[in-house]
Design an enzyme around this catalytic site. Structure first.
Site, short mmCIF file in Angstrom:
data_model
loop_
_atom_site.label_atom_id
_atom_site.label_comp_id
_atom_site.label_asym_id
_atom_site.label_seq_id
_atom_site.Cartn_x
_atom_site.Cartn_y
_atom_site.Cartn_z
N GLN A 95 -10.88 27.54 18.99
CA GLN A 95 -11.62 27.41 20.24
C GLN A 95 -10.67 27.46 21.44
OE1 GLN A 95 -13.92 23.82 19.84
NE2 GLN A 95 -15.23 24.65 18.22
N ASP A 150 -7.60 11.03 -0.39
CA ASP A 150 -7.26 11.10 -1.81
C ASP A 150 -8.16 12.05 -2.58
OD1 ASP A 150 -4.95 9.49 -2.26
OD2 ASP A 150 -6.14 7.70 -1.86
N HIS A 172 -12.08 25.03 8.04
CA HIS A 172 -10.81 24.40 7.63
C HIS A 172 -10.35 24.97 6.29
CE1 HIS A 172 -10.50 21.16 10.68
NE2 HIS A 172 -11.80 21.34 10.76
N CYS A 183 -10.17 25.56 13.67
CA CYS A 183 -11.23 24.77 14.31
C CYS A 183 -10.98 24.65 15.82
CB CYS A 183 -11.36 23.41 13.64
SG CYS A 183 -12.92 22.56 13.99
N GLU A 222 -7.55 24.87 4.88
CA GLU A 222 -6.60 24.00 4.17
C GLU A 222 -7.29 23.13 3.12
OE1 GLU A 222 -7.63 21.58 7.95
OE2 GLU A 222 -7.50 23.67 7.32
N GLY A 226 -9.03 19.08 15.70
CA GLY A 226 -8.92 17.81 16.41
C GLY A 226 -10.11 17.58 17.30
N SER A 263 0.84 -1.19 0.00
CA SER A 263 0.00 0.00 0.00
C SER A 263 0.88 1.25 0.00
CB SER A 263 -0.92 0.00 1.22
OG SER A 263 -0.16 -0.04 2.41
N LYS A 313 -1.30 5.61 -5.45
CA LYS A 313 -2.39 5.48 -6.43
C LYS A 313 -3.16 6.79 -6.57
CE LYS A 313 -4.82 2.09 -4.68
NZ LYS A 313 -4.08 1.86 -3.43
#
Length: 539
Positions: free
Chosen positions: A382, A70, A512, A378, A514, A351, A12, A16
Protein backbone atom coordinates in the site's frame (compact mmCIF):
# COMPACT_ATOMS: atom_id res chain seq x y z
CA UNK A 1 -6.79 -41.15 21.08
CA UNK A 2 -3.49 -40.35 22.81
CA UNK A 3 -2.79 -37.01 24.48
CA UNK A 4 0.63 -35.37 24.87
CA UNK A 5 0.98 -32.18 26.90
CA UNK A 6 4.06 -29.96 26.78
CA UNK A 7 4.66 -27.55 29.66
CA UNK A 8 7.53 -25.21 30.48
CA UNK A 9 9.27 -24.23 33.67
CA UNK A 10 11.96 -21.96 35.13
CA UNK A 11 11.74 -19.23 32.45
CA UNK A 12 9.72 -18.48 29.33
CA UNK A 13 11.07 -18.59 25.75
CA UNK A 14 12.82 -21.93 26.25
CA UNK A 15 11.47 -23.23 22.96
CA UNK A 16 8.37 -25.24 23.89
CA UNK A 17 6.95 -24.48 20.44
CA UNK A 18 10.06 -25.82 18.69
CA UNK A 19 10.17 -28.97 20.85
CA UNK A 20 6.44 -29.54 20.27
CA UNK A 21 6.76 -29.02 16.51
CA UNK A 22 9.89 -31.22 16.36
CA UNK A 23 8.24 -34.09 18.24
CA UNK A 24 5.21 -33.79 15.95
CA UNK A 25 7.44 -33.94 12.87
CA UNK A 26 9.17 -37.08 14.21
CA UNK A 27 5.84 -38.81 14.85
CA UNK A 28 4.53 -37.67 11.44
CA UNK A 29 7.60 -39.19 9.78
CA UNK A 30 6.40 -42.56 11.15
CA UNK A 31 2.91 -42.07 9.69
CA UNK A 32 1.17 -41.12 12.94
CA UNK A 33 -1.94 -38.95 12.38
CA UNK A 34 -1.95 -36.02 14.76
CA UNK A 35 -3.05 -32.50 15.58
CA UNK A 36 -1.09 -29.86 17.47
CA UNK A 37 -2.83 -27.32 19.67
CA UNK A 38 -1.65 -24.27 21.58
CA UNK A 39 -3.30 -23.45 24.92
CA UNK A 40 -2.58 -19.87 26.00
CA UNK A 41 -3.51 -18.69 29.51
CA UNK A 42 -4.02 -15.01 28.63
CA UNK A 43 -7.53 -13.53 28.78
CA UNK A 44 -7.51 -12.12 25.25
CA UNK A 45 -9.82 -14.15 23.02
CA UNK A 46 -6.96 -14.20 20.48
CA UNK A 47 -3.69 -12.26 20.04
CA UNK A 48 -5.09 -10.17 17.16
CA UNK A 49 -5.21 -6.91 19.12
CA UNK A 50 -1.98 -7.48 21.07
CA UNK A 51 1.19 -5.52 20.32
CA UNK A 52 3.94 -7.61 18.67
CA UNK A 53 6.20 -6.38 21.47
CA UNK A 54 3.87 -8.14 23.93
CA UNK A 55 3.44 -11.44 22.17
CA UNK A 56 5.40 -11.57 18.93
CA UNK A 57 3.75 -11.84 15.53
CA UNK A 58 0.13 -12.80 14.93
CA UNK A 59 -0.01 -15.95 12.82
CA UNK A 60 -3.07 -16.35 10.57
CA UNK A 61 -4.54 -19.72 9.58
CA UNK A 62 -6.21 -20.63 6.29
CA UNK A 63 -9.63 -20.42 7.91
CA UNK A 64 -8.96 -16.86 9.04
CA UNK A 65 -8.12 -17.17 12.74
CA UNK A 66 -5.51 -14.97 14.44
CA UNK A 67 -3.26 -17.18 16.53
CA UNK A 68 -0.03 -17.46 18.46
CA UNK A 69 3.22 -17.55 16.46
CA UNK A 70 3.88 -21.14 17.58
CA UNK A 71 1.23 -22.35 15.14
CA UNK A 72 3.62 -21.11 12.45
CA UNK A 73 6.28 -23.49 13.81
CA UNK A 74 3.75 -26.34 13.81
CA UNK A 75 2.91 -25.78 10.14
CA UNK A 76 6.51 -25.24 9.03
CA UNK A 77 7.82 -28.37 10.78
CA UNK A 78 4.99 -30.78 9.99
CA UNK A 79 3.22 -29.50 6.84
CA UNK A 80 -0.05 -29.74 8.80
CA UNK A 81 -2.57 -26.98 8.08
CA UNK A 82 -3.74 -25.63 11.43
CA UNK A 83 -7.22 -24.23 12.05
CA UNK A 84 -9.11 -22.04 14.52
CA UNK A 85 -9.64 -25.11 16.71
CA UNK A 86 -5.89 -25.39 17.28
CA UNK A 87 -5.58 -22.09 19.14
CA UNK A 88 -7.22 -22.04 22.58
CA UNK A 89 -6.93 -19.13 25.02
CA UNK A 90 -8.43 -18.52 28.45
CA UNK A 91 -10.35 -15.67 26.83
CA UNK A 92 -11.84 -18.09 24.29
CA UNK A 93 -12.76 -20.54 27.06
CA UNK A 94 -14.37 -17.94 29.33
CA UNK A 95 -16.15 -16.29 26.41
CA UNK A 96 -17.76 -19.62 25.54
CA UNK A 97 -18.74 -20.30 29.16
CA UNK A 98 -20.24 -16.86 29.72
CA UNK A 99 -22.24 -17.13 26.50
CA UNK A 100 -23.66 -20.46 27.68
CA UNK A 101 -24.39 -19.05 31.13
CA UNK A 102 -26.37 -16.15 29.65
CA UNK A 103 -28.42 -18.62 27.62
CA UNK A 104 -29.23 -20.59 30.75
CA UNK A 105 -27.39 -23.74 29.69
CA UNK A 106 -26.05 -24.46 33.19
CA UNK A 107 -29.57 -24.87 34.58
CA UNK A 108 -29.13 -22.69 37.64
CA UNK A 109 -25.72 -24.08 38.64
CA UNK A 110 -23.07 -21.87 40.17
CA UNK A 111 -20.50 -21.57 37.37
CA UNK A 112 -17.03 -22.38 38.73
CA UNK A 113 -13.48 -23.10 37.56
CA UNK A 114 -14.02 -26.74 38.53
CA UNK A 115 -15.90 -28.34 36.86
CA UNK A 116 -17.13 -25.81 34.28
CA UNK A 117 -13.89 -24.15 33.12
CA UNK A 118 -11.87 -27.35 33.17
CA UNK A 119 -14.59 -29.27 31.32
CA UNK A 120 -14.72 -26.54 28.67
CA UNK A 121 -10.93 -26.75 28.25
CA UNK A 122 -11.19 -30.52 27.80
CA UNK A 123 -13.96 -30.12 25.22
CA UNK A 124 -11.88 -27.63 23.23
CA UNK A 125 -8.86 -29.95 23.31
CA UNK A 126 -10.90 -32.90 21.96
CA UNK A 127 -12.84 -30.87 19.38
CA UNK A 128 -12.71 -32.20 15.78
CA UNK A 129 -10.13 -34.91 16.52
CA UNK A 130 -11.99 -38.07 15.48
CA UNK A 131 -9.52 -39.03 12.74
CA UNK A 132 -6.34 -38.41 14.76
CA UNK A 133 -4.19 -40.88 16.68
CA UNK A 134 -2.44 -38.25 18.81
CA UNK A 135 -3.20 -34.72 20.02
CA UNK A 136 -0.19 -32.67 21.16
CA UNK A 137 -1.03 -29.67 23.34
CA UNK A 138 1.51 -27.01 24.20
CA UNK A 139 0.64 -24.99 27.31
CA UNK A 140 1.75 -21.36 27.05
CA UNK A 141 3.49 -19.51 29.85
CA UNK A 142 5.43 -21.08 32.71
CA UNK A 143 4.36 -23.53 35.41
CA UNK A 144 3.61 -21.46 38.51
CA UNK A 145 1.80 -18.71 36.61
CA UNK A 146 -1.57 -18.17 38.25
CA UNK A 147 -3.27 -17.97 34.83
CA UNK A 148 -2.12 -21.52 33.96
CA UNK A 149 -3.81 -23.25 36.88
CA UNK A 150 -7.10 -24.16 35.13
CA UNK A 151 -5.15 -25.72 32.23
CA UNK A 152 -2.96 -27.72 34.61
CA UNK A 153 -6.05 -28.90 36.47
CA UNK A 154 -7.58 -30.02 33.15
CA UNK A 155 -4.37 -31.96 32.41
CA UNK A 156 -4.52 -33.58 35.87
CA UNK A 157 -8.07 -34.70 35.17
CA UNK A 158 -7.13 -36.04 31.75
CA UNK A 159 -4.23 -38.04 33.23
CA UNK A 160 -6.51 -39.41 35.93
CA UNK A 161 -9.17 -40.42 33.41
CA UNK A 162 -6.84 -41.75 30.70
CA UNK A 163 -3.71 -42.79 32.55
CA UNK A 164 -2.24 -45.03 29.84
CA UNK A 165 -3.13 -42.65 27.00
CA UNK A 166 -1.79 -39.38 28.42
CA UNK A 167 1.82 -38.23 28.63
CA UNK A 168 3.31 -34.98 29.97
CA UNK A 169 6.60 -33.54 28.73
CA UNK A 170 8.11 -30.79 30.87
CA UNK A 171 10.70 -28.46 29.36
CA UNK A 172 13.12 -26.79 31.78
CA UNK A 173 16.37 -24.85 31.82
CA UNK A 174 19.66 -26.12 33.21
CA UNK A 175 21.63 -22.90 33.69
CA UNK A 176 25.41 -22.93 33.51
CA UNK A 177 27.11 -20.93 36.28
CA UNK A 178 30.32 -19.51 34.82
CA UNK A 179 32.06 -18.78 38.15
CA UNK A 180 31.67 -22.33 39.47
CA UNK A 181 31.80 -24.04 36.09
CA UNK A 182 28.69 -26.08 36.88
CA UNK A 183 25.37 -26.91 35.28
CA UNK A 184 22.70 -26.46 37.95
CA UNK A 185 19.74 -28.83 38.30
CA UNK A 186 18.02 -27.09 41.21
CA UNK A 187 15.77 -24.82 39.03
CA UNK A 188 14.50 -27.97 37.28
CA UNK A 189 13.77 -29.63 40.62
CA UNK A 190 11.77 -26.59 41.77
CA UNK A 191 9.90 -26.45 38.47
CA UNK A 192 8.86 -30.10 38.78
CA UNK A 193 7.82 -29.42 42.38
CA UNK A 194 5.45 -26.71 41.06
CA UNK A 195 3.90 -29.31 38.75
CA UNK A 196 3.55 -31.75 41.65
CA UNK A 197 1.72 -29.04 43.61
CA UNK A 198 -0.85 -29.12 40.79
CA UNK A 199 -1.15 -32.89 41.12
CA UNK A 200 0.85 -33.69 37.98
CA UNK A 201 3.93 -35.87 37.67
CA UNK A 202 5.89 -35.30 34.44
CA UNK A 203 6.65 -38.40 32.38
CA UNK A 204 9.53 -36.85 30.40
CA UNK A 205 11.80 -33.90 31.22
CA UNK A 206 13.51 -32.11 28.34
CA UNK A 207 16.46 -30.07 29.58
CA UNK A 208 17.60 -26.99 27.67
CA UNK A 209 21.28 -26.24 28.14
CA UNK A 210 24.14 -24.56 26.33
CA UNK A 211 26.61 -26.92 27.99
CA UNK A 212 26.96 -30.72 27.92
CA UNK A 213 24.85 -32.40 30.61
CA UNK A 214 26.80 -35.13 32.41
CA UNK A 215 25.45 -38.56 33.33
CA UNK A 216 25.64 -37.57 37.00
CA UNK A 217 23.41 -34.56 36.39
CA UNK A 218 20.93 -36.69 34.44
CA UNK A 219 20.89 -39.23 37.32
CA UNK A 220 20.35 -36.40 39.82
CA UNK A 221 17.35 -35.06 37.88
CA UNK A 222 16.02 -38.60 37.56
CA UNK A 223 16.31 -39.20 41.31
CA UNK A 224 14.85 -35.91 42.57
CA UNK A 225 12.17 -35.51 39.88
CA UNK A 226 10.98 -39.14 39.93
CA UNK A 227 11.45 -39.95 36.25
CA UNK A 228 13.59 -42.72 34.70
CA UNK A 229 17.04 -41.56 33.54
CA UNK A 230 16.17 -42.40 29.92
CA UNK A 231 13.26 -39.93 30.21
CA UNK A 232 15.64 -37.03 30.97
CA UNK A 233 16.27 -35.70 27.46
CA UNK A 234 19.08 -33.19 26.80
CA UNK A 235 18.24 -30.41 24.33
CA UNK A 236 21.33 -28.41 23.47
CA UNK A 237 21.58 -25.09 21.65
CA UNK A 238 22.00 -25.59 17.89
CA UNK A 239 22.84 -23.32 14.98
CA UNK A 240 19.36 -23.63 13.43
CA UNK A 241 15.94 -24.56 14.82
CA UNK A 242 15.64 -27.01 11.91
CA UNK A 243 18.35 -29.17 13.52
CA UNK A 244 16.17 -29.79 16.60
CA UNK A 245 14.15 -32.74 15.17
CA UNK A 246 17.39 -34.62 14.44
CA UNK A 247 18.77 -33.66 17.87
CA UNK A 248 15.69 -34.97 19.70
CA UNK A 249 15.66 -38.09 17.54
CA UNK A 250 19.23 -38.88 18.61
CA UNK A 251 18.09 -38.43 22.23
CA UNK A 252 15.31 -40.96 21.44
CA UNK A 253 12.47 -38.68 22.56
CA UNK A 254 10.08 -39.99 19.90
CA UNK A 255 11.00 -43.63 20.68
CA UNK A 256 10.23 -42.98 24.34
CA UNK A 257 6.88 -41.33 23.56
CA UNK A 258 5.84 -44.20 21.27
CA UNK A 259 6.75 -46.78 23.91
CA UNK A 260 5.07 -44.98 26.82
CA UNK A 261 1.84 -44.34 24.89
CA UNK A 262 1.78 -47.79 23.25
CA UNK A 263 1.56 -46.26 19.78
CA UNK A 264 1.94 -48.60 16.82
CA UNK A 265 3.33 -46.39 14.04
CA UNK A 266 2.45 -47.48 10.47
CA UNK A 267 6.01 -47.12 9.19
CA UNK A 268 9.64 -46.64 10.16
CA UNK A 269 11.02 -43.20 10.89
CA UNK A 270 12.49 -41.36 7.92
CA UNK A 271 14.51 -38.20 8.63
CA UNK A 272 15.90 -37.85 5.11
CA UNK A 273 14.32 -34.44 4.49
CA UNK A 274 15.74 -33.02 7.75
CA UNK A 275 19.21 -34.40 7.01
CA UNK A 276 19.10 -33.00 3.46
CA UNK A 277 18.03 -29.59 4.77
CA UNK A 278 20.97 -29.55 7.19
CA UNK A 279 23.26 -30.30 4.24
CA UNK A 280 21.70 -27.40 2.32
CA UNK A 281 22.22 -25.12 5.34
CA UNK A 282 25.91 -25.97 5.39
CA UNK A 283 26.23 -24.98 1.71
CA UNK A 284 24.98 -21.42 2.26
CA UNK A 285 28.17 -19.46 1.58
CA UNK A 286 27.54 -16.16 -0.24
CA UNK A 287 26.43 -13.25 1.95
CA UNK A 288 23.51 -11.10 0.85
CA UNK A 289 22.18 -8.13 2.85
CA UNK A 290 18.42 -7.70 3.08
CA UNK A 291 17.16 -4.57 4.82
CA UNK A 292 13.80 -4.89 6.58
CA UNK A 293 12.20 -1.54 7.39
CA UNK A 294 9.62 -1.80 10.17
CA UNK A 295 8.54 -0.42 13.52
CA UNK A 296 8.78 -3.57 15.67
CA UNK A 297 12.38 -4.38 14.75
CA UNK A 298 13.64 -4.50 18.35
CA UNK A 299 11.92 -7.87 18.85
CA UNK A 300 12.71 -10.50 16.21
CA UNK A 301 9.60 -12.53 17.09
CA UNK A 302 7.49 -9.61 15.80
CA UNK A 303 8.36 -10.79 12.28
CA UNK A 304 8.98 -14.47 13.03
CA UNK A 305 7.37 -15.97 9.90
CA UNK A 306 9.03 -13.34 7.73
CA UNK A 307 12.45 -14.16 9.19
CA UNK A 308 11.91 -17.89 8.59
CA UNK A 309 10.63 -17.39 5.02
CA UNK A 310 13.73 -15.35 4.16
CA UNK A 311 15.91 -17.99 5.80
CA UNK A 312 14.26 -20.82 3.79
CA UNK A 313 14.79 -18.91 0.53
CA UNK A 314 18.38 -18.11 1.46
CA UNK A 315 19.20 -21.76 2.16
CA UNK A 316 17.71 -22.90 -1.17
CA UNK A 317 19.63 -20.15 -2.98
CA UNK A 318 22.82 -21.25 -1.16
CA UNK A 319 23.02 -17.77 0.35
CA UNK A 320 23.76 -16.61 3.86
CA UNK A 321 21.12 -13.91 4.27
CA UNK A 322 22.21 -11.13 6.60
CA UNK A 323 19.08 -9.30 7.75
CA UNK A 324 19.55 -5.67 8.70
CA UNK A 325 16.62 -4.49 10.82
CA UNK A 326 15.95 -0.76 10.50
CA UNK A 327 13.48 1.21 12.60
CA UNK A 328 11.45 3.20 10.07
CA UNK A 329 11.25 6.14 12.51
CA UNK A 330 15.01 6.65 12.15
CA UNK A 331 14.85 7.10 8.33
CA UNK A 332 14.38 10.42 6.55
CA UNK A 333 15.15 11.95 3.16
CA UNK A 334 18.57 13.13 4.35
CA UNK A 335 19.95 9.85 5.70
CA UNK A 336 18.14 7.22 3.60
CA UNK A 337 20.94 6.96 1.04
CA UNK A 338 23.60 6.46 3.70
CA UNK A 339 21.51 3.90 5.63
CA UNK A 340 20.54 1.78 2.61
CA UNK A 341 23.52 2.10 0.30
CA UNK A 342 24.78 -1.44 1.02
CA UNK A 343 21.36 -3.12 0.62
CA UNK A 344 21.08 -5.98 -1.87
CA UNK A 345 17.32 -6.06 -1.30
CA UNK A 346 14.77 -3.98 0.61
CA UNK A 347 11.61 -5.29 2.25
CA UNK A 348 8.70 -3.44 3.89
CA UNK A 349 6.54 -5.81 5.98
CA UNK A 350 2.94 -5.52 7.12
CA UNK A 351 1.84 -3.31 9.98
CA UNK A 352 -0.80 -0.98 11.36
CA UNK A 353 -0.92 2.70 12.28
CA UNK A 354 0.94 5.74 10.96
CA UNK A 355 4.04 5.61 13.17
CA UNK A 356 7.16 5.44 11.00
CA UNK A 357 5.24 5.73 7.70
CA UNK A 358 7.40 8.53 6.25
CA UNK A 359 10.57 6.52 6.78
CA UNK A 360 9.08 3.54 4.95
CA UNK A 361 8.05 5.73 2.02
CA UNK A 362 11.59 7.14 1.81
CA UNK A 363 12.98 3.58 1.72
CA UNK A 364 10.55 2.60 -1.07
CA UNK A 365 11.53 5.65 -3.10
CA UNK A 366 15.22 4.79 -2.67
CA UNK A 367 14.63 1.19 -3.83
CA UNK A 368 12.57 2.32 -6.83
CA UNK A 369 15.01 4.98 -8.01
CA UNK A 370 18.13 2.86 -7.51
CA UNK A 371 16.84 -0.39 -9.04
CA UNK A 372 17.26 -2.30 -5.77
CA UNK A 373 15.05 -5.43 -5.56
CA UNK A 374 12.03 -4.49 -3.48
CA UNK A 375 9.29 -6.53 -1.79
CA UNK A 376 6.34 -4.83 -0.10
CA UNK A 377 3.97 -6.96 1.98
CA UNK A 378 0.46 -5.80 2.90
CA UNK A 379 1.09 -2.27 4.27
CA UNK A 380 4.38 -2.37 2.34
CA UNK A 381 2.44 -2.77 -0.91
CA UNK A 382 0.00 0.00 0.00
CA UNK A 383 2.83 2.41 0.83
CA UNK A 384 4.58 1.63 -2.46
CA UNK A 385 1.40 2.76 -4.25
CA UNK A 386 1.26 5.93 -2.16
CA UNK A 387 4.96 6.63 -2.81
CA UNK A 388 4.43 6.19 -6.57
CA UNK A 389 1.38 8.45 -6.57
CA UNK A 390 3.19 11.17 -4.63
CA UNK A 391 6.55 11.13 -6.39
CA UNK A 392 5.74 9.93 -9.93
CA UNK A 393 2.14 10.95 -10.57
CA UNK A 394 2.49 14.03 -8.34
CA UNK A 395 -0.99 13.51 -6.90
CA UNK A 396 -1.35 16.10 -4.16
CA UNK A 397 -2.99 15.43 -0.79
CA UNK A 398 -2.86 11.67 -1.34
CA UNK A 399 -2.53 8.85 1.17
CA UNK A 400 -4.50 6.25 3.11
CA UNK A 401 -7.68 6.93 5.08
CA UNK A 402 -6.09 4.81 7.83
CA UNK A 403 -3.68 7.67 8.53
CA UNK A 404 -5.82 10.77 7.99
CA UNK A 405 -8.32 12.67 5.88
CA UNK A 406 -6.88 13.01 2.39
CA UNK A 407 -8.56 14.40 -0.68
CA UNK A 408 -7.21 11.44 -2.66
CA UNK A 409 -7.39 8.23 -0.64
CA UNK A 410 -5.48 5.66 -2.67
CA UNK A 411 -5.99 3.21 0.18
CA UNK A 412 -9.29 3.07 2.02
CA UNK A 413 -11.98 0.89 3.54
CA UNK A 414 -14.21 -0.81 0.99
CA UNK A 415 -17.23 0.94 2.53
CA UNK A 416 -15.70 4.26 1.52
CA UNK A 417 -15.81 3.29 -2.17
CA UNK A 418 -19.57 2.95 -2.19
CA UNK A 419 -20.40 6.55 -1.28
CA UNK A 420 -19.66 9.27 -3.80
CA UNK A 421 -19.08 12.72 -2.38
CA UNK A 422 -19.83 11.49 1.11
CA UNK A 423 -17.41 11.11 3.98
CA UNK A 424 -17.82 7.98 6.01
CA UNK A 425 -17.44 8.62 9.72
CA UNK A 426 -15.76 5.82 11.61
CA UNK A 427 -16.75 5.17 15.19
CA UNK A 428 -13.64 5.31 17.38
CA UNK A 429 -15.21 2.69 19.65
CA UNK A 430 -15.62 0.14 16.86
CA UNK A 431 -14.78 -3.41 17.91
CA UNK A 432 -11.34 -4.13 16.37
CA UNK A 433 -11.24 -7.86 17.11
CA UNK A 434 -11.30 -10.02 13.95
CA UNK A 435 -12.80 -7.26 11.76
CA UNK A 436 -10.29 -7.67 8.95
CA UNK A 437 -10.08 -9.68 5.75
CA UNK A 438 -8.55 -12.74 7.33
CA UNK A 439 -7.45 -16.11 6.02
CA UNK A 440 -6.96 -17.69 2.62
CA UNK A 441 -8.41 -16.03 -0.48
CA UNK A 442 -7.90 -16.79 -4.19
CA UNK A 443 -5.92 -14.43 -6.39
CA UNK A 444 -6.03 -14.42 -10.22
CA UNK A 445 -2.70 -13.58 -11.85
CA UNK A 446 -2.18 -11.63 -15.06
CA UNK A 447 -0.38 -13.57 -17.79
CA UNK A 448 3.20 -12.63 -18.75
CA UNK A 449 3.65 -10.73 -15.48
CA UNK A 450 6.47 -11.04 -12.96
CA UNK A 451 3.97 -12.68 -10.60
CA UNK A 452 3.04 -15.30 -13.23
CA UNK A 453 6.74 -16.10 -13.77
CA UNK A 454 7.22 -16.48 -10.02
CA UNK A 455 4.16 -18.62 -9.32
CA UNK A 456 3.95 -20.40 -12.69
CA UNK A 457 0.18 -20.40 -12.20
CA UNK A 458 -2.86 -18.32 -13.10
CA UNK A 459 -4.63 -18.93 -9.79
CA UNK A 460 -3.13 -18.92 -6.30
CA UNK A 461 -4.41 -18.86 -2.72
CA UNK A 462 -2.72 -16.74 -0.06
CA UNK A 463 -3.48 -15.65 3.50
CA UNK A 464 -4.59 -12.10 4.30
CA UNK A 465 -4.73 -9.89 7.39
CA UNK A 466 -5.77 -6.31 6.68
CA UNK A 467 -8.69 -3.85 6.82
CA UNK A 468 -7.78 -1.40 4.08
CA UNK A 469 -7.79 -2.04 0.33
CA UNK A 470 -6.36 -0.32 -2.76
CA UNK A 471 -8.95 2.04 -4.20
CA UNK A 472 -9.49 0.80 -7.80
CA UNK A 473 -10.46 4.24 -9.15
CA UNK A 474 -6.76 5.20 -9.30
CA UNK A 475 -5.72 2.08 -11.23
CA UNK A 476 -5.70 3.60 -14.75
CA UNK A 477 -3.60 6.61 -13.64
CA UNK A 478 -1.06 4.38 -11.92
CA UNK A 479 -0.76 1.90 -14.78
CA UNK A 480 -0.20 4.64 -17.37
CA UNK A 481 3.02 5.54 -15.53
CA UNK A 482 4.26 1.97 -15.16
CA UNK A 483 2.83 0.60 -11.91
CA UNK A 484 1.11 -2.58 -13.09
CA UNK A 485 -1.58 -4.49 -11.20
CA UNK A 486 -0.98 -8.19 -11.84
CA UNK A 487 -3.11 -9.90 -9.20
CA UNK A 488 -6.85 -9.55 -8.51
CA UNK A 489 -9.78 -11.08 -6.71
CA UNK A 490 -12.17 -13.01 -8.96
CA UNK A 491 -14.43 -9.96 -9.49
CA UNK A 492 -11.32 -7.76 -10.08
CA UNK A 493 -12.46 -5.27 -7.42
CA UNK A 494 -9.69 -6.12 -4.97
CA UNK A 495 -6.13 -5.47 -6.14
CA UNK A 496 -3.70 -8.06 -4.78
CA UNK A 497 -0.32 -7.68 -6.55
CA UNK A 498 1.55 -4.73 -8.05
CA UNK A 499 4.72 -4.55 -10.13
CA UNK A 500 6.80 -1.74 -11.58
CA UNK A 501 7.52 -2.40 -15.26
CA UNK A 502 10.39 0.12 -15.19
CA UNK A 503 12.19 -1.75 -12.40
CA UNK A 504 14.11 -5.03 -12.66
CA UNK A 505 12.41 -6.58 -9.57
CA UNK A 506 9.75 -4.59 -7.73
CA UNK A 507 6.80 -6.46 -6.22
CA UNK A 508 4.06 -5.58 -3.74
CA UNK A 509 1.50 -8.05 -2.43
CA UNK A 510 -1.60 -7.42 -0.32
CA UNK A 511 -1.37 -10.86 1.31
CA UNK A 512 1.26 -12.42 3.59
CA UNK A 513 3.30 -14.99 1.61
CA UNK A 514 5.60 -15.57 4.60
CA UNK A 515 2.81 -17.49 6.37
CA UNK A 516 2.99 -20.36 3.85
CA UNK A 517 6.75 -20.78 3.49
CA UNK A 518 8.28 -24.01 4.77
CA UNK A 519 11.90 -25.21 5.00
CA UNK A 520 11.31 -27.92 2.38
CA UNK A 521 8.96 -25.78 0.24
CA UNK A 522 10.20 -22.18 0.37
CA UNK A 523 7.69 -19.64 -0.89
CA UNK A 524 8.30 -18.77 -4.58
CA UNK A 525 8.13 -15.01 -3.94
CA UNK A 526 10.94 -15.18 -1.39
CA UNK A 527 12.96 -17.56 -3.59
CA UNK A 528 12.77 -15.04 -6.43
CA UNK A 529 13.42 -12.05 -4.14
CA UNK A 530 16.60 -13.55 -2.67
CA UNK A 531 17.82 -14.76 -6.08
CA UNK A 532 17.39 -11.28 -7.57
CA UNK A 533 18.98 -9.67 -4.53
CA UNK A 534 22.02 -11.89 -5.11
CA UNK A 535 22.07 -10.89 -8.78
CA UNK A 536 21.86 -7.21 -7.79
CA UNK A 537 24.76 -7.61 -5.38
CA UNK A 538 26.89 -9.22 -8.09
CA UNK A 539 26.04 -6.71 -10.85
Amino acid sequence: MKLIFVTGGVVSSLGKGIVTASLASLLRSRGVKLKIRKLDPYLNVDPGTMSPYQHGEVYVTDDGYETDLDLGHYERFTDITCSKNDSISSGKIYSSILSKERKGEYLGSTVQVIPHVTEEIKKFIKKSTNKDDVIICEIGGTVGDIESLPFLEAIRQFKNENYLDTLLIHLTLLPYIETSGEVKTKPTQHSVKELLNSGIQPDVIVCRSNKKISKDEIQKISLFCNVPSNAVIPSYDVDSIYQVPNLLSKSKLDDLVIKKLHIKPPKKKDLTKWINFEILESRAKEDVKIYIIGKYVNLKDSYKSLYEAIYHAGVHNKANVIIKWLDSETINSKNVSELLKSASGILIPGGFGNRGINGKIEAIKFARENQIPFLGICLGMQLSIIEFAKNVLKIKNSGSSEFGNYKNNLISLMTEWNFKNKKIKRDKDTDLGATMRLGSYPCHIKVNSLASKIYKSKLIKERHRHRYEVNPKFRIQLEKKGLIFSGFSKDKKLLEIIENKNHKWFLGVQFHPELKSKPFKPHPIFLSFIKNSLDHKND
